[in-house]
Design a protein around this motif. Structure first.
Motif, PDB file in Angstrom:
ATOM      1  N   ALA A  98      72.077  26.899   1.968  1.00 48.58           N
ATOM      2  CA  ALA A  98      71.686  25.604   2.522  1.00 48.58           C
ATOM      3  C   ALA A  98      71.334  25.722   3.997  1.00 48.58           C
ATOM      4  N   ALA A  99      72.123  26.469   4.744  1.00 45.18           N
ATOM      5  CA  ALA A  99      71.846  26.639   6.168  1.00 45.18           C
ATOM      6  C   ALA A  99      70.543  27.407   6.375  1.00 45.18           C
ATOM      7  N   ARG A 151      74.130  29.859  15.649  1.00 50.51           N
ATOM      8  CA  ARG A 151      75.080  28.753  15.590  1.00 50.51           C
ATOM      9  C   ARG A 151      75.893  28.802  14.296  1.00 50.51           C
ATOM     10  N   PHE A 152      75.230  29.131  13.194  1.00 47.35           N
ATOM     11  CA  PHE A 152      75.924  29.256  11.914  1.00 47.35           C
ATOM     12  C   PHE A 152      76.986  30.343  11.974  1.00 47.35           C
TER      13      PHE A 152
END
Length: 74
Positions: A4-5, A14-15
C-alpha cells in the motif's frame, strides 16, 4: 502495508523511519510487559503470557482511541 505504501507513492525514507520506530516501540512494549508479568508471576509462565497479551491488547485500544481523538480535533 508495504504494498500500500509503495503503490501510493509514500516516501521510502519516511516509511522506513516510521517502521523502525514502530518496531522498537512494539518490541520494547512486549519485552517490558513480558518481563514485568514474568517476574510478578514467577514459574507460572502461562499466566504471565495471558496477562501480557491482555495488557498489550488493552494498551493498543487505548493508544488507538487517543490517536483517533487527536485526529478528530477533540
Amino acid at each position: 502495508m508495504n504494498a500500500a505504501a509503495g503503490s501510493s507513492g509514500y516516501p521510502v525514507w519516511r516509511f522506513v523511519a516510521l517502521s523502525a520506530v514502530g518496531c522498537v516501540v512494539w518490541a520494547g512494549a512486549y519485552v517490558g510487559i513480558g518481563a514485568g508479568a514474568g517476574s510478578w508471576f514467577g514459574d507460572q509462565w502461562w499466566l504471565a503470557l495471558i496477562v501480557a497479551v491482555v495488557v498489550a491488547i488493552l494498551l493498543g485500544f487505548v493508544v488507538d482511541r487517543l490517536i483517533r481523538r487527536q485526529a478528530n480535533g477533540s
